[in-house]
Design an enzyme around this catalytic site. Structure first.
Site, PDB file in Angstrom:
ATOM      1  N   ARG A  15       7.948 -40.568   7.557  1.00 55.55           N
ATOM      2  CA  ARG A  15       8.633 -39.573   6.235  1.00 55.55           C
ATOM      3  C   ARG A  15      10.353 -39.945   7.664  1.00 55.55           C
ATOM      4  O   ARG A  15      10.241 -39.111   8.812  1.00 55.55           O
ATOM      5  CB  ARG A  15       8.459 -38.664   6.738  1.00 55.55           C
ATOM      6  CG  ARG A  15       9.574 -37.245   5.218  1.00 55.55           C
ATOM      7  CD  ARG A  15       8.103 -36.433   5.388  1.00 55.55           C
ATOM      8  NE  ARG A  15       7.395 -36.813   4.381  1.00 55.55           N
ATOM      9  CZ  ARG A  15       6.583 -36.127   4.761  1.00 55.55           C
ATOM     10  NH1 ARG A  15       6.455 -35.929   5.594  1.00 55.55           N
ATOM     11  NH2 ARG A  15       4.723 -36.860   4.302  1.00 55.55           N
ATOM     12  N   CYS A  51       5.832 -29.026   0.776  1.00 53.08           N
ATOM     13  CA  CYS A  51       5.499 -27.753   2.723  1.00 53.08           C
ATOM     14  C   CYS A  51       6.494 -26.717   2.982  1.00 53.08           C
ATOM     15  O   CYS A  51       7.398 -26.505   2.869  1.00 53.08           O
ATOM     16  CB  CYS A  51       6.433 -29.533   3.585  1.00 53.08           C
ATOM     17  SG  CYS A  51       6.236 -29.335   5.085  1.00 53.08           S
TER      18      CYS A  51
HETATM   19  C1  DTB Z   1       9.167 -32.341  10.754  1.00 57.21           C
HETATM   20  O1  DTB Z   1       8.757 -32.642  11.532  1.00 57.21           O
HETATM   21  N1  DTB Z   1      10.735 -31.860   9.717  1.00 57.21           N
HETATM   22  C2  DTB Z   1      10.710 -31.053   9.262  1.00 57.21           C
HETATM   23  C3  DTB Z   1       8.912 -30.692   8.516  1.00 57.21           C
HETATM   24  N2  DTB Z   1       9.028 -31.270   9.510  1.00 57.21           N
HETATM   25  C4  DTB Z   1       9.206 -29.251   8.623  1.00 57.21           C
HETATM   26  C5  DTB Z   1      11.378 -29.540   9.569  1.00 57.21           C
HETATM   27  C6  DTB Z   1      12.965 -30.005   9.779  1.00 57.21           C
HETATM   28  C7  DTB Z   1      13.881 -28.617  10.286  1.00 57.21           C
HETATM   29  C8  DTB Z   1      15.449 -28.534  11.010  1.00 57.21           C
HETATM   30  C9  DTB Z   1      15.975 -27.865  11.432  1.00 57.21           C
HETATM   31  C10 DTB Z   1      15.838 -26.879   9.581  1.00 57.21           C
HETATM   32  O2  DTB Z   1      16.268 -26.538   9.106  1.00 57.21           O
HETATM   33  O3  DTB Z   1      15.949 -25.426  10.591  1.00 57.21           O
END
Ligand code: DTB
Ligand code: SAM
Ligand code: SF4
Length: 323
Positions: free
Chosen positions: A266, A102
């Site tokens: 998830r 992703c």
């Molecule tokens: C989601 O729902 N969570 C992920 C992904 N989609 C892109 C991202 C989490 C980010 C947490 C904060 C960071 O690491 O910057």
């Protein structure tokens, strides 16, 4: 009323979901697990790897986000990565047992041009490795969604984050309708939808249920639903929020599972703060996917060693790579 039948419904209300959410935990987990087993292998969890392909300096003001240019969080602003290091990271993710890669960009929206073309090359390259490819790049036009679909994109992540009512407390630079419009473009392009939200931002349980009701009203349901526990980041308006109660996270996951029986749910940000036991309850509640690897986008995540030990301790398997 029992929901163990697990029929696919699009008319869930926040109130009905609240009644499920508030059941005695043992009852809630039993219902969620019964539905989970009708559609999924209860012993298998998908590993997905995240990579921030364009970090920091985002013009949006999302109150939780370390990458917003509105807040001083110590996240350095970087340009869009080149193709080669992205594909190298994808290869490594595959070697570590991930089946989905992703790619996240701190953009408000996609702009046509060389950078978007490069992202399309990344999508093609990830698919050629035999991985599912997911992107999260901000808002998309219908045409951009179609081009991502043509490049072979498996899924597009665009979160609703919270209820329509609470949304304005967290984000002012784009609307709920903007988000739903992009999700519509993704759906129309034949790319699967990944959409969920965050708990622990000061919202009420009713807001969490409101968000699930909007997600479940989509027909078809989003194929994947990330449930994030807020990672409070110093410098953001939510940097001082207290940690999410793990049992609340378990209840949220169980309710998502019951509302959207076929979706991948998830267990996303916030795992670093969870014990093995709490994660086991999340899997019991119907979570069947995690983000693997020692970093989410900018914040830390349990690394491969810890997750391998967790899976071993629980006797769970990683989902096999798609053929
Ligand atoms: C989601 O729902 N969570 C992920 C992904 N989609 C892109 C991202 C989490 C980010 C947490 C904060 C960071 O690491 O910057
Ligand atoms: N810029 C794109 C967008 O907002 O659509 C993609 C990247 S954005 C970082 C992806 C998602 O990460 C957000 O929608 C939000 O749900 C989640 N997220 C960001 N910061 C977080 C945090 N501190 N804790 C938990 N989840 C977070
Ligand atoms: Fe930008 Fe996405 Fe972070 Fe919002 S969540 S500030 S759009 S990177």
């Amino acid at each position: 009323m029992t929901h163990t039948q697990g029929e696919i419904r699009h008319d869930w209300t926040a109130e009905t979901l609240r009644a499920i959410h508030d059941l005695p935990l043992t009852e809630l987990l039993f219902q969620a697990q019964s539905i989970h087993r009708q559609h999924h292998d209860p012993a298998t969890v998908q590993r997905c790897t995240l990579l921030s392909i364009k970090t920091g300096g985002c013009p949006e003001d999302c109150g939780y986000c370390p990458q917003s240019a509105h807040y001083d969080t110590g996240v350095d602003r970087e340009g869009l990565l080149d193709l080669a290091p992205v594909l190298e990271a994808a290869r490594q993710a595959k070697a570590e047992g991930s089946t989905r890669f992703c790619m996240g960009a701190a953009w408000r929206e996609v702009r046509d041009g060389e950078q978007f073309d490069r992202v399309l090359d990344m999508v093609r390259g990830v698919r050629e490795l035999g991985l599912e490819a997911c992107c999260t790049l901000g808002m998309l036009t219908e045409d951009q969604a179609a081009r991502l679909g043509e490049a072979g994109l498996t899924a597009y992540n665009h979160n609703l984050d919270t209820s329509p009512e609470y949304y304005g407390e967290i984000i002012s630079t784009r609307t709920y309708e903007d988000r739903l419009r992009t999700i519509g473009h993704v759906r129309k392009a034949g790319v699967t939808v990944c959409s969920g939200g965050i708990i622990g931002m000061g919202e009420g349980i009713g807001d969490r249920m409101g968000m699930l009701a909007v997600l479940a009203a989509q027909d078809p349901h989003p194929e994947s639903v990330p449930v994030n526990a807020l990672v409070p980041v110093e410098g953001t308006p939510l940097g001082e929020r207290p940690p999410v109660d793990p049992i609340e996270l378990v209840r949220m996951i169980a309710t998502a599972r019951i509302a959207m029986p076929k979706s991948m749910v998830r267990l996303s940000a916030g795992r670093l703060e969870l014990s093995d036991e709490a994660q086991a309850l999340c899997f019991m509640a119907g979570a069947n996917s995690i983000f693997a690897g020692d970093k989410l986008l900018t914040t830390p995540n349990p690394g491969e060693d810890r997750d391998t030990a967790l899976f071993e301790r629980l006797g769970m398997a990683s989902m096999a790579a798609p053929v």
